[in-house]
Motif scaffolding. Structure first.
Motif, PDB file in Angstrom:
ATOM      1  N   LYS A  40       6.579 -40.507  34.136  1.00 11.64           N
ATOM      2  CA  LYS A  40       6.272 -39.143  33.697  1.00 11.64           C
ATOM      3  C   LYS A  40       5.414 -39.209  32.439  1.00 11.64           C
ATOM      4  N   LYS A  41       4.390 -38.379  32.404  1.00  9.40           N
ATOM      5  CA  LYS A  41       3.542 -38.313  31.232  1.00  9.40           C
ATOM      6  C   LYS A  41       4.156 -37.303  30.264  1.00  9.40           C
ATOM      7  N   VAL A  42       4.405 -37.760  29.055  1.00  4.40           N
ATOM      8  CA  VAL A  42       5.012 -36.906  28.044  1.00  4.40           C
ATOM      9  C   VAL A  42       3.907 -36.339  27.183  1.00  4.40           C
ATOM     10  N   SER A  43       3.841 -35.015  27.147  1.00  4.71           N
ATOM     11  CA  SER A  43       2.822 -34.380  26.319  1.00  4.71           C
ATOM     12  C   SER A  43       3.420 -34.094  24.945  1.00  4.71           C
ATOM     13  N   GLU A  44       2.543 -34.011  23.961  1.00 15.09           N
ATOM     14  CA  GLU A  44       3.020 -33.722  22.618  1.00 15.09           C
ATOM     15  C   GLU A  44       3.447 -32.266  22.539  1.00 15.09           C
ATOM     16  N   ARG A  45       4.534 -32.061  21.837  1.00 14.43           N
ATOM     17  CA  ARG A  45       5.016 -30.693  21.658  1.00 14.43           C
ATOM     18  C   ARG A  45       4.311 -30.065  20.468  1.00 14.43           C
ATOM     19  N   ARG A  46       4.049 -28.795  20.600  1.00 10.27           N
ATOM     20  CA  ARG A  46       3.453 -28.079  19.480  1.00 10.27           C
ATOM     21  C   ARG A  46       4.536 -27.776  18.463  1.00 10.27           C
ATOM     22  N   PRO A  47       4.201 -27.819  17.191  1.00  7.30           N
ATOM     23  CA  PRO A  47       5.221 -27.481  16.183  1.00  7.30           C
ATOM     24  C   PRO A  47       5.567 -25.997  16.244  1.00  7.30           C
ATOM     25  N   LEU A  48       6.791 -25.690  15.956  1.00  8.10           N
ATOM     26  CA  LEU A  48       7.262 -24.306  15.970  1.00  8.10           C
ATOM     27  C   LEU A  48       6.786 -23.624  14.695  1.00  8.10           C
ATOM     28  N   ILE A  49       6.098 -22.523  14.863  1.00 14.42           N
ATOM     29  CA  ILE A  49       5.598 -21.764  13.710  1.00 14.42           C
ATOM     30  C   ILE A  49       6.315 -20.427  13.707  1.00 14.42           C
ATOM     31  N   ARG A  50       7.076 -20.215  12.671  1.00 17.39           N
ATOM     32  CA  ARG A  50       7.805 -18.945  12.554  1.00 17.39           C
ATOM     33  C   ARG A  50       6.925 -17.936  11.812  1.00 17.39           C
ATOM     34  N   LEU A  51       6.942 -16.749  12.312  1.00 10.60           N
ATOM     35  CA  LEU A  51       6.150 -15.694  11.686  1.00 10.60           C
ATOM     36  C   LEU A  51       6.913 -15.116  10.507  1.00 10.60           C
ATOM     37  N   ALA A  52       6.186 -14.773   9.478  1.00 13.21           N
ATOM     38  CA  ALA A  52       6.798 -14.211   8.274  1.00 13.21           C
ATOM     39  C   ALA A  52       7.465 -12.862   8.571  1.00 13.21           C
ATOM     40  N   ALA A  53       7.035 -12.146   9.597  1.00 17.85           N
ATOM     41  CA  ALA A  53       7.588 -10.840   9.924  1.00 17.85           C
ATOM     42  C   ALA A  53       9.043 -10.988  10.411  1.00 17.85           C
ATOM     43  N   ASN A  54       9.391 -12.089  10.970  1.00 14.19           N
ATOM     44  CA  ASN A  54      10.748 -12.317  11.448  1.00 14.19           C
ATOM     45  C   ASN A  54      11.719 -12.615  10.314  1.00 14.19           C
ATOM     46  N   LEU A  55      11.191 -12.979   9.188  1.00 19.53           N
ATOM     47  CA  LEU A  55      12.059 -13.311   8.062  1.00 19.53           C
ATOM     48  C   LEU A  55      12.230 -12.065   7.195  1.00 19.53           C
ATOM     49  N   VAL A  56      13.374 -11.464   7.295  1.00 19.42           N
ATOM     50  CA  VAL A  56      13.669 -10.247   6.520  1.00 19.42           C
ATOM     51  C   VAL A  56      14.709 -10.639   5.479  1.00 19.42           C
ATOM     52  N   GLU A  57      14.386 -10.343   4.213  1.00 16.74           N
ATOM     53  CA  GLU A  57      15.315 -10.682   3.165  1.00 16.74           C
ATOM     54  C   GLU A  57      16.305  -9.540   2.956  1.00 16.74           C
ATOM     55  N   PRO A  58      17.588  -9.909   2.818  1.00 18.28           N
ATOM     56  CA  PRO A  58      18.581  -8.845   2.600  1.00 18.28           C
ATOM     57  C   PRO A  58      18.399  -8.196   1.220  1.00 18.28           C
ATOM     58  N   ASP A  59      18.757  -6.910   1.120  1.00 15.88           N
ATOM     59  CA  ASP A  59      18.617  -6.173  -0.153  1.00 15.88           C
ATOM     60  C   ASP A  59      19.744  -6.459  -1.093  1.00 15.88           C
TER      61      ASP A  59
END
Length: 113
Positions: free
Chosen positions: A94-113
Protein backbone atom coordinates in the motif's frame (compact mmCIF):
# COMPACT_ATOMS: atom_id res chain seq x y z
CA UNK A 1 19.60 -31.50 -8.88
CA UNK A 2 17.27 -28.96 -10.49
CA UNK A 3 16.39 -25.96 -8.34
CA UNK A 4 13.20 -23.93 -8.64
CA UNK A 5 12.34 -20.44 -7.43
CA UNK A 6 9.60 -20.26 -4.78
CA UNK A 7 8.53 -16.66 -5.50
CA UNK A 8 5.03 -15.81 -6.69
CA UNK A 9 4.71 -15.79 -10.50
CA UNK A 10 8.33 -16.92 -10.99
CA UNK A 11 8.90 -20.10 -12.97
CA UNK A 12 12.69 -19.91 -13.14
CA UNK A 13 14.66 -23.12 -12.69
CA UNK A 14 18.35 -23.96 -12.72
CA UNK A 15 18.08 -26.21 -15.78
CA UNK A 16 16.51 -23.56 -18.06
CA UNK A 17 18.33 -20.54 -16.52
CA UNK A 18 21.89 -21.64 -15.67
CA UNK A 19 23.04 -18.01 -15.40
CA UNK A 20 20.86 -17.44 -12.31
CA UNK A 21 21.94 -18.05 -8.74
CA UNK A 22 19.50 -19.87 -6.46
CA UNK A 23 19.76 -18.78 -2.82
CA UNK A 24 18.65 -20.82 0.19
CA UNK A 25 16.77 -19.13 2.98
CA UNK A 26 18.77 -17.90 5.98
CA UNK A 27 19.26 -20.45 8.75
CA UNK A 28 16.37 -20.52 11.25
CA UNK A 29 18.68 -20.88 14.24
CA UNK A 30 21.52 -18.54 13.27
CA UNK A 31 19.64 -15.70 11.55
CA UNK A 32 16.00 -15.91 12.61
CA UNK A 33 15.21 -12.21 12.10
CA UNK A 34 16.53 -12.12 8.52
CA UNK A 35 14.75 -15.38 7.69
CA UNK A 36 11.46 -13.86 8.88
CA UNK A 37 12.05 -10.83 6.64
CA UNK A 38 12.58 -13.14 3.65
CA UNK A 39 9.39 -15.06 4.47
CA UNK A 40 7.48 -11.79 4.86
CA UNK A 41 8.82 -10.59 1.46
CA UNK A 42 7.50 -13.78 -0.22
CA UNK A 43 3.95 -12.89 0.99
CA UNK A 44 2.51 -16.37 1.25
CA UNK A 45 -0.03 -16.95 3.97
CA UNK A 46 0.88 -19.60 6.58
CA UNK A 47 3.96 -20.69 4.61
CA UNK A 48 7.36 -21.81 5.82
CA UNK A 49 10.30 -22.64 3.52
CA UNK A 50 11.69 -26.15 3.55
CA UNK A 51 15.28 -27.31 3.56
CA UNK A 52 15.56 -27.15 -0.24
CA UNK A 53 13.42 -24.06 -0.88
CA UNK A 54 15.27 -21.56 -3.07
CA UNK A 55 14.85 -18.00 -4.29
CA UNK A 56 16.48 -16.96 -7.58
CA UNK A 57 18.77 -13.97 -8.05
CA UNK A 58 16.06 -12.15 -10.06
CA UNK A 59 14.48 -11.10 -6.74
CA UNK A 60 17.51 -9.22 -5.45
CA UNK A 61 18.98 -5.86 -6.43
CA UNK A 62 22.55 -5.54 -7.68
CA UNK A 63 23.33 -3.63 -4.47
CA UNK A 64 22.36 -6.75 -2.44
CA UNK A 65 25.53 -8.52 -3.61
CA UNK A 66 29.10 -8.17 -2.37
CA UNK A 67 31.67 -7.24 -5.03
CA UNK A 68 32.77 -10.33 -6.99
CA UNK A 69 35.74 -12.20 -5.59
CA UNK A 70 38.66 -13.53 -7.66
CA UNK A 71 36.73 -16.56 -8.93
CA UNK A 72 33.86 -14.29 -10.05
CA UNK A 73 31.22 -15.86 -7.80
CA UNK A 74 28.61 -13.46 -6.44
CA UNK A 75 27.61 -13.65 -2.78
CA UNK A 76 24.66 -12.02 -1.10
CA UNK A 77 25.40 -9.46 1.59
CA UNK A 78 24.52 -10.62 5.08
CA UNK A 79 21.81 -7.94 5.20
CA UNK A 80 20.20 -8.67 1.81
CA UNK A 81 16.40 -9.02 1.71
CA UNK A 82 14.60 -9.97 -1.53
CA UNK A 83 12.68 -6.99 -2.88
CA UNK A 84 12.00 -7.52 -6.62
CA UNK A 85 8.71 -9.35 -7.19
CA UNK A 86 5.95 -9.42 -9.80
CA UNK A 87 2.87 -9.28 -7.57
CA UNK A 88 -0.65 -8.57 -8.84
CA UNK A 89 -2.22 -5.25 -7.89
CA UNK A 90 -4.00 -6.54 -4.77
CA UNK A 91 -0.71 -7.85 -3.33
CA UNK A 92 1.31 -4.70 -4.01
CA UNK A 93 2.40 -2.76 -0.91
CA UNK A 94 0.00 0.00 0.00
CA UNK A 95 1.25 3.45 -0.86
CA UNK A 96 1.06 5.72 2.16
CA UNK A 97 0.39 9.33 1.33
CA UNK A 98 1.46 12.15 3.59
CA UNK A 99 -1.26 13.52 5.79
CA UNK A 100 -1.99 17.19 5.74
CA UNK A 101 -1.54 18.96 9.06
CA UNK A 102 -4.72 19.87 10.88
CA UNK A 103 -5.33 23.60 10.79
CA UNK A 104 -7.84 24.89 13.28
CA UNK A 105 -9.67 28.05 12.41
CA UNK A 106 -9.56 30.91 14.88
CA UNK A 107 -13.38 31.23 14.62
CA UNK A 108 -13.79 27.87 16.36
CA UNK A 109 -11.83 29.05 19.35
CA UNK A 110 -14.19 31.02 21.56
CA UNK A 111 -12.81 32.32 24.81
CA UNK A 112 -15.08 32.16 27.83
CA UNK A 113 -16.09 35.50 29.43
Amino acid sequence: MVQFCCAFNCSKSSDTNPELIFHSFPNAEKDKERRQKWIHAIRRKNWQPGKYTRLCSEHFLASDYDPPVVCGKLRLKSTAIPSVFDYPEHLQPKKVSERRPLIRLAANLVEPD
